[in-house]
Design an enzyme around this catalytic site. Sequence first.
Site, short mmCIF file in Angstrom:
data_model
loop_
_atom_site.label_atom_id
_atom_site.label_comp_id
_atom_site.label_asym_id
_atom_site.label_seq_id
_atom_site.Cartn_x
_atom_site.Cartn_y
_atom_site.Cartn_z
N GLY A 88 0.78 -1.24 0.00
CA GLY A 88 0.00 0.00 0.00
C GLY A 88 0.80 1.28 0.00
N GLU B 11 4.35 -6.37 1.64
CA GLU B 11 3.87 -6.87 0.34
C GLU B 11 3.63 -5.72 -0.64
OE1 GLU B 11 0.87 -10.30 2.15
OE2 GLU B 11 0.09 -8.36 1.56
N PRO B 12 4.64 -4.97 -0.99
CA PRO B 12 4.42 -3.82 -1.88
C PRO B 12 4.29 -4.23 -3.34
CG PRO B 12 6.73 -4.00 -1.26
CD PRO B 12 6.03 -5.16 -0.62
N GLY B 13 3.34 -3.64 -4.03
CA GLY B 13 3.20 -3.88 -5.47
C GLY B 13 3.43 -2.58 -6.21
N ARG B 14 2.47 -1.67 -6.01
CA ARG B 14 2.49 -0.38 -6.71
C ARG B 14 3.83 0.35 -6.55
NH1 ARG B 14 -2.05 2.44 -7.95
NH2 ARG B 14 -3.35 1.18 -6.56
N CYS C 144 -15.11 1.09 -28.27
CA CYS C 144 -16.48 1.46 -28.56
C CYS C 144 -17.24 1.44 -27.23
CB CYS C 144 -17.08 0.49 -29.56
SG CYS C 144 -18.74 0.98 -30.04
N TYR D 66 -1.13 -2.43 -11.95
CA TYR D 66 -2.56 -2.67 -12.15
C TYR D 66 -3.00 -2.20 -13.55
CZ TYR D 66 -2.02 -3.37 -7.20
OH TYR D 66 -1.57 -3.83 -5.99
#
Length: 474
Positions: free
Chosen positions: A249, A310-313, A392, A431
């Site tokens: 986070g 647990e870092p992702g971003r 579309c 993401y």
Amino acid sequence: MSQDWAIENFLEIKNNQLYIDGVSAVDLANEHGTPLFVFSEKRIRHNIGRLKRAGDFIDCRLKICYAAKAMSTMGILKAVKDAGSDIEVNSGGELWKALTIGFRGDQIIFNGTSKEIWEIEKAVNAGIYAIQVDSVVELAMIEETARRLNKRANVSLRLVPEIESSTHSGLQTALLTSKFGMMPAEAHAAFREYKDSPHLNLAGIHLHIGSQNPSAAGYADALQVLFHNLLAIFNETGIKLSHINLGGGFPVNYLRDRSVEGSFPDEEREMFAADFEPADAISNAWDVIKRSAESANAAELLKDITLLLEPGRSIIADAGVCLTSVRNIKTRPLPGSSLAPGHSSVDHWLLTDAGFNLLLSTATYNWYYQLVSAERAEVGHDFPYKLAGPLCDGGDVYFDIEGLGRLPEHRLLPKDVELGEILALLNCGAYSMSQASQYNARFLPPIVLIRDSGHPELVRTRDTFRDLAANDIY
Ligand SMILES: Cc1ncc(COP(=O)(O)O)c(C=O)c1O
């Protein structure tokens, strides 16, 4: 002219063009076509190093587990592994990817709310560091599976800490109303019930307060929750946990270009511009629980423990850039054009080849990605355009379609953008591709990873017609 978004030795301007790790973005777009994702191995390494600095401020071991759901293309997972991170997975598929890339079992943790038996079997057989348990029912399933396999599963129980973050509501994960985890009392009862099971190693507890958290203070609150539970579990069962997991986070500053700040409501601005050092947040949080432990006469419980993140971003978002071309241009009169003299009475529309099939967060969370002309990076970005993708779908736009003011009405680029001009959406690594779809039968794009050496390497090819119907039976 230097631009606010420039980062020395990473995102730079040369000859009026955007360069990524010394490589011309325009050359990459010309070679591979657009849309194209470009990632920097150097930046991934830098970001992992930045998180690891937290280890200098705590008295225990730090284990960084990259949240694979942020971006799990194999070449990127390999770069993350080579940069010295362990991994957090969320499905049997991500577990398979991690093992295939060469992560050892003890480098893997496994989250998820709806694990299937085959996924649990795979995790138990691989002897992973921790299966993070979402409910008491799931714990029983894991015990039964491990018993059947005659193995011992390492588990960590996910708690609902009831901590609110001022991030986007869809990114909150620690509230009573969110779908994740179990109440602390349930977890304590589970520790009592299973403490003598030969098939479960009750190793840790876990929580995650949400993604893109604007405030560092939440981490001190969260670590306090973990410590109180660690103490309660020890007092009730005698179990000394070997790890605590504080989740991910850590935020990324999506608003490095301060000139657009005024276009956002306060709360959105605070979230998009969030910027603090993870090491500062952890150092402060650790001091808080160290004091708590000393006053509870329980300092022993923190000795030899491992702190997981647990870092992702914060590892992958700013390491990725999406290059897109302008494929269509039009003007449209403004509704009821009663503008002050001197203002344009038309909107200038740019239609690109990157839509929300690649950047789902623009549609689901009104996410903001800074836009730069890769061909005219040095020129003033001060002309307002309505920017939209190719789908579309009326929601495939990069502005405030809801009329709720959560995003700017226009995107600023140099005047007279031309057909074919290459634009760059910054901070797009997290993401995006991991959520991308072939909506409208659009090809998923190629990915270039610029190696530490400065050499650009293709780590994903563009989809072909065959990929569009790969599993269809007709
Ligand atoms: C349990 C868990 N861990 C880690 C993460 C990664 O969060 P982020 O990418 O914001 O670091 C998430 C995402 O929300 C999550 O749900």
